[in-house]
Write a protein that holds these residues in place. Structure first.
Motif, mmCIF file in Angstrom:
data_model
loop_
_atom_site.group_PDB
_atom_site.id
_atom_site.type_symbol
_atom_site.label_atom_id
_atom_site.label_comp_id
_atom_site.label_asym_id
_atom_site.label_seq_id
_atom_site.Cartn_x
_atom_site.Cartn_y
_atom_site.Cartn_z
ATOM 1 N N ALA A 1 88.765 -9.906 44.618
ATOM 2 C CA ALA A 1 90.155 -9.971 44.153
ATOM 3 C C ALA A 1 91.079 -9.220 45.099
ATOM 4 O O ALA A 1 92.288 -9.451 45.104
ATOM 5 C CB ALA A 1 90.268 -9.412 42.740
ATOM 6 N N SER A 2 90.503 -8.330 45.901
ATOM 7 C CA SER A 2 91.318 -7.619 46.896
ATOM 8 C C SER A 2 91.906 -8.576 47.921
ATOM 9 O O SER A 2 92.923 -8.265 48.558
ATOM 10 C CB SER A 2 90.483 -6.552 47.600
ATOM 11 N N LEU A 3 91.287 -9.767 48.090
ATOM 12 C CA LEU A 3 91.875 -10.769 48.986
ATOM 13 C C LEU A 3 93.208 -11.267 48.424
ATOM 14 O O LEU A 3 94.087 -11.680 49.177
ATOM 15 C CB LEU A 3 90.906 -11.936 49.170
ATOM 16 N N GLY A 4 93.337 -11.238 47.108
ATOM 17 C CA GLY A 4 94.620 -11.564 46.495
ATOM 18 C C GLY A 4 95.627 -10.454 46.696
ATOM 19 O O GLY A 4 96.813 -10.703 46.904
ATOM 20 N N ALA A 5 95.158 -9.209 46.657
ATOM 21 C CA ALA A 5 96.055 -8.076 46.872
ATOM 22 C C ALA A 5 96.675 -8.117 48.260
ATOM 23 O O ALA A 5 97.851 -7.758 48.447
ATOM 24 C CB ALA A 5 95.286 -6.771 46.679
ATOM 25 N N HIS B 1 93.682 -14.508 50.427
ATOM 26 C CA HIS B 1 92.648 -15.104 49.591
ATOM 27 C C HIS B 1 92.191 -16.450 50.138
ATOM 28 O O HIS B 1 92.878 -17.102 50.922
ATOM 29 C CB HIS B 1 93.113 -15.212 48.136
ATOM 30 N N ILE B 2 91.003 -16.836 49.694
ATOM 31 C CA ILE B 2 90.327 -18.013 50.225
ATOM 32 C C ILE B 2 89.850 -18.891 49.060
ATOM 33 O O ILE B 2 89.731 -18.417 47.921
ATOM 34 C CB ILE B 2 89.131 -17.604 51.107
ATOM 35 N N PRO B 3 89.546 -20.165 49.320
ATOM 36 C CA PRO B 3 89.142 -21.062 48.231
ATOM 37 C C PRO B 3 87.784 -20.743 47.620
ATOM 38 O O PRO B 3 87.483 -21.216 46.527
ATOM 39 C CB PRO B 3 89.114 -22.449 48.902
ATOM 40 N N THR B 4 86.970 -19.941 48.301
ATOM 41 C CA THR B 4 85.603 -19.688 47.825
ATOM 42 C C THR B 4 85.449 -18.328 47.158
ATOM 43 O O THR B 4 84.322 -17.934 46.848
ATOM 44 C CB THR B 4 84.611 -19.784 48.990
ATOM 45 N N MET B 5 86.524 -17.613 46.901
ATOM 46 C CA MET B 5 86.376 -16.277 46.329
ATOM 47 C C MET B 5 85.911 -16.373 44.873
ATOM 48 O O MET B 5 86.371 -17.219 44.106
ATOM 49 C CB MET B 5 87.666 -15.482 46.459
ATOM 50 N N TYR B 6 84.983 -15.488 44.513
ATOM 51 C CA TYR B 6 84.351 -15.611 43.193
ATOM 52 C C TYR B 6 85.283 -15.267 42.027
ATOM 53 O O TYR B 6 85.122 -15.831 40.939
ATOM 54 C CB TYR B 6 83.060 -14.785 43.128
ATOM 55 N N PRO B 7 86.285 -14.375 42.164
ATOM 56 C CA PRO B 7 87.117 -14.115 40.988
ATOM 57 C C PRO B 7 87.886 -15.347 40.497
ATOM 58 O O PRO B 7 87.954 -15.598 39.291
ATOM 59 C CB PRO B 7 88.066 -13.010 41.459
ATOM 60 N N THR B 8 88.445 -16.128 41.419
ATOM 61 C CA THR B 8 89.162 -17.325 40.992
ATOM 62 C C THR B 8 88.188 -18.394 40.505
ATOM 63 O O THR B 8 88.463 -19.098 39.531
ATOM 64 C CB THR B 8 90.024 -17.884 42.133
ATOM 65 N N THR B 9 87.038 -18.514 41.176
ATOM 66 C CA THR B 9 86.038 -19.493 40.741
ATOM 67 C C THR B 9 85.549 -19.178 39.340
ATOM 68 O O THR B 9 85.495 -20.060 38.468
ATOM 69 C CB THR B 9 84.850 -19.502 41.722
ATOM 70 N N VAL C 1 101.596 -17.128 47.153
ATOM 71 C CA VAL C 1 101.904 -16.478 45.878
ATOM 72 C C VAL C 1 101.118 -17.121 44.743
ATOM 73 O O VAL C 1 101.082 -16.594 43.625
ATOM 74 C CB VAL C 1 103.417 -16.482 45.548
ATOM 75 N N VAL C 2 100.469 -18.260 45.013
ATOM 76 C CA VAL C 2 99.521 -18.838 44.064
ATOM 77 C C VAL C 2 98.173 -18.949 44.763
ATOM 78 O O VAL C 2 98.081 -19.001 45.991
ATOM 79 C CB VAL C 2 99.975 -20.217 43.546
ATOM 80 N N PHE C 3 97.122 -18.978 43.972
ATOM 81 C CA PHE C 3 95.773 -19.008 44.520
ATOM 82 C C PHE C 3 95.328 -20.436 44.818
ATOM 83 O O PHE C 3 95.825 -21.400 44.238
ATOM 84 C CB PHE C 3 94.799 -18.359 43.540
ATOM 85 N N TYR C 4 94.382 -20.530 45.742
ATOM 86 C CA TYR C 4 93.736 -21.815 45.992
ATOM 87 C C TYR C 4 92.980 -22.270 44.748
ATOM 88 O O TYR C 4 92.404 -21.448 44.022
ATOM 89 C CB TYR C 4 92.732 -21.693 47.135
ATOM 90 N N ILE C 5 92.952 -23.580 44.529
ATOM 91 C CA ILE C 5 92.011 -24.129 43.561
ATOM 92 C C ILE C 5 90.606 -23.819 44.078
ATOM 93 O O ILE C 5 90.326 -24.001 45.267
ATOM 94 C CB ILE C 5 92.198 -25.658 43.417
ATOM 95 N N PRO C 6 89.706 -23.315 43.246
ATOM 96 C CA PRO C 6 88.362 -22.982 43.745
ATOM 97 C C PRO C 6 87.704 -24.172 44.441
ATOM 98 O O PRO C 6 87.742 -25.297 43.946
ATOM 99 C CB PRO C 6 87.605 -22.592 42.477
ATOM 100 N N GLU C 7 87.118 -23.903 45.578
ATOM 101 C CA GLU C 7 86.530 -24.974 46.395
ATOM 102 C C GLU C 7 85.471 -25.751 45.624
ATOM 103 O O GLU C 7 85.348 -26.969 45.763
ATOM 104 C CB GLU C 7 85.918 -24.375 47.660
ATOM 105 N N ARG C 8 84.696 -25.047 44.811
ATOM 106 C CA ARG C 8 83.662 -25.720 44.038
ATOM 107 C C ARG C 8 84.256 -26.807 43.159
ATOM 108 O O ARG C 8 83.658 -27.874 42.976
ATOM 109 C CB ARG C 8 82.915 -24.696 43.170
#
Length: 482
Positions: free
Chosen positions: A82-86, A90-98, A463-470
Motif C-alpha cells: 500500500a506504500s506504493l499508493g502513498a 502503484h502498480i496493477p499487481t499490488m496485493y492490497p488492491t487485488t 489519484v485512482v488505482f489500477y484495476i488489479p491485473e488479475r
C-alpha cells in the motif's frame, strides 16, 4: 454452475469476475436450502458483516484511502505494498488492491444471495435483514468506486467506475459501469434500505440511520449539496447519536464502539478478531516504553502536526503519541516519530481496534461543507465550531464570518477542519480531489520522486488505482485505468 453458501459464512464461493470460483462448499447445501429460514438468513448476514472485519477489507480500506493523502507520512521502506499508493507509484499487481477488490465482490455476492432470497414485505424481520444487506452492498460498491473510479465531480460521473453487480448469477464477463451508474446503484440501495430497516440496532449493524449517514456522504461526493444537507439533518435530528464529550472522545479508541454515543457504524473487531502486528494500528504505533507492540512506520505528517499545534489544548493531539527518549524527539529517516494511536488499545489490547466508518462528527462536517458550497457561510462555521468546541477549543480558536483567521472562504475552513477531525479515517485524498484541489507535501517523508516537496494534481491519472491485473486477465471486458 450450482453456487453454495457456507452457513457459518466466513467465506463464500463467488461466481463473478474478480472472485474465486474454486472454493469448496462446507455444508454442501444449495442456496435455497441454506437460506430457507430466518435463522439461516441471519447467520449468513452475520457472515457478510464478518467480511468487513477480514484483513483484506479493513486494513486495505484504511491504508488505500488514507496514505495517498497528507495526514500520514511514510518514514522509510517497509513490506506493505500500500506504500506504493502513498508514493503514487502503484502498480496493477499490488496485493492490497487485488485483495480489496476480491473481498469487496465476495461481500457483494454474499449480499446478493440474501437480497434475492427475500421478497419485500414478507415480515419486519426479513425486511430488516434485506435492508442491512442492501446497505452492505451499497457500502461495498461505493468504497470500490472511490478507489478505482475518478471523482464524480470530474466529468460529472461519466468516467469508468467499477462493475455494478446486483445479482448472484452475473455473467462471467462484466464491463465497468460509469462512475455515475455506480452512484445511482448505491443511492438506490441506500434509499430502499432506509425504508426497509425499522429495528433499532447499535453501531455494529446497519440501521435506517446508517443508510441516511452514508447517503449524506455519497451526495456530498456527488456535489448534490442540498441532499447531503438533508440526509445529514435526518441523522442529526434522529436523536440517536450525540457528540461524545471531550473525555470520552479522547479515550474512544480504547472503547468498544457501541458504547460511544457518536459512532454510527464501525467494522467491529472482537478480541478474537485481533490481527496484532497485521492490524492497521501496528503500522501507525509502537509503544514507546517497550518498542515491541507494532511496526510504527507511518506517522502523523509534519504539516498536520503543525496545524494541530496551533492550539496545544486541541483534544485531537491526544491521538498522537510523540516518541521521546530522554526528552529527545526520535526520528526514522527524516521523519519525526509522531506515532498515531487512533487504532490501538481497545479493551487494553495494543493493536485491537474497531475502525469507525460513520460517525456523527462527519455528519456535521458534511453539512458544513455543503452549506459552504450553497452560500451559507455562517451555518457552515457554526457546524465547524461545534466540532472545535468538543475538541476543547474556545474564544479566538472559533470562527465567525467576520473572523475566518486568514482563510479566504468558509469552504477552506471546513476542509481544514475535516482534515483534523477525520484524520487517519480514510477521507483526506477524497476531500482534496473531489474539490479539485492538489495534494501538497512540503515536509520530509518518502513521497516518491521528491522526498521534501511533492505535489499531485487532482487530474493526475494516479489519484485512482489500477484495476488489479488479475481481474483484467480473467475478465477481458474490464478496461484498465490509464
Amino acid at each position: 454452475m450450482k453456487t453454495t453458501i457456507i452457513k457459518i459464512a466466513l467465506s463464500l464461493s463467488v461466481v463473478c469476475a474478480g472472485c474465486d470460483t474454486d472454493l469448496q462448499p462446507y455444508t454442501g447445501k444449495s442456496n435455497e436450502t441454506a437460506l430457507s429460514t430466518l435463522s439461516d438468513i441471519q447467520i449468513a448476514t452475520y457472515g457478510n458483516y464478518a467480511m468487513l472485519v477480514a484483513e483484506p477489507y479493513t486494513r486495505h480500506y484504511l491504508t488505500l484511502n488514507e496514505w495517498p493523502g497528507d495526514n500520514v507520512v511514510q518514514s522509510g521502506a517497509d513490506g506493505d505494498q500500500a506504500s506504493l499508493g502513498a508514493s503514487y507509484q502503484h502498480i496493477p499487481t499490488m496485493y492490497p488492491t487485488t485483495d480489496f477488490w476480491q473481498q469487496s465482490y465476495k461481500l457483494i455476492y454474499g449480499t446478493n444471495l440474501i437480497i434475492e432470497r427475500i421478497a419485500d414485505g414478507e415480515s419486519p424481520e426479513l425486511d430488516q435483514l434485506k435492508g442491512e444487506n442492501l446497505f452492505l452492498r451499497a457500502l461495498a460498491h461505493f468504497n470500490l468506486v472511490r478507489l478505482f473510479g475518478r471523482p464524480f465531480t470530474q466529468g460529472n460521473g461519466e468516467n469508468p467506475g467499477v462493475p455494478v453487480i446486483l445479482t448472484a448469477q452475473p455473467p462471467m464477463e462484466v464491463a465497468r459501469n460509469s462512475v455515475k451508474e455506480v452512484y445511482e446503484a448505491v443511492i438506490q440501495d441506500l434509499e430502499k434500505a432506509s425504508n426497509l430497516m425499522t429495528v433499532e440496532k447499535n453501531a455494529n449493524f446497519a440501521s435506517r440511520e446508517t443508510a441516511w449517514a452514508l447517503l449524506s456522504r455519497v451526495y456530498l461526493y456527488q456535489n448534490e449539496n442540498d441532499k447531503a444537507i438533508a440526509f445529514a439533518n435526518k441523522v442529526i435530528e434522529s436523536g440517536k447519536y450525540e457528540l461524545a464529550n471531550r473525555d470520552t472522545y479522547i479515550k474512544s479508541p480504547t472503547l468498544v464502539p457501541e458504547s460511544n454515543p457518536e459512532t454510527i457504524f464501525n467494522f467491529r473487531h472482537t478480541i478474537a478478531d485481533n490481527k496484532d502486528k497485521n492490524a492497521v494500528g501496528s503500522l501507525y504505533y509502537n509503544d514507546p516504553a517497550t518498542l515491541s507492540t507494532g511496526w510504527g512506520e507511518y506517522y502523523t505528517s509534519q504539516s498536520l502536526m503543525d496545524l494541530l499545534m496551533k492550539h496545544p489544548e486541541d483534544a485531537r493531539l491526544k491521538f498522537i503519541t510523540v516518541h521521546y527518549i530522554n526528552g529527545v524527539l526520535q526520528y526514522r529517516g527524516t521523519s519525526p516519530q509522531y506515532f498515531i494511536n487512533k487504532f490501538n488499545w481497545q479493551e487494553g489490547i495494543a493493536n485491537l481496534s474497531s475502525p469507525v466508518y460513520l460517525r456523527l462528527a462527519e455528519m456535521y462536517l458534511n453539512r458544513a461543507e455543503a452549506l459552504a458550497k450553497t452560500g451559507d457561510a455562517k451555518g457552515a462555521l457554526d457546524d465547524v465550531n461545534l466540532i472545535r468546541k468538543r475538541a476543547g477549543l474556545t474564544g479566538n480558536a472559533l470562527y465567525s464570518t467576520g473572523n475566518m483567521q486568514g482563510h479566504a472562504t468558509a469552504l477552506e475552513v471546513v476542509l481544514e477542519e475535516r482534515r483534523m477531525e477525520l484524520a487517519y479515517e480514510g477521507h483526506r485524498p477524497g476531500d482534496l480531489y473531489r474539490n479539485n484541489l492538489p495534494l501538497v507535501r512540503a515536509y520530509p517523508g518518502m513521497h516518491g520522486t521528491d522526498n521534501f516537496h511533492f505535489r499531485v494534481e487532482p487530474t493526475d491519472p494516479r489519484v485512482v488505482f489500477y484495476i488489479p491485473e488479475r481481474e483484467i486477465i480473467v475478465n477481458p471486458s474490464l478496461k484498465q485505468n490509464p
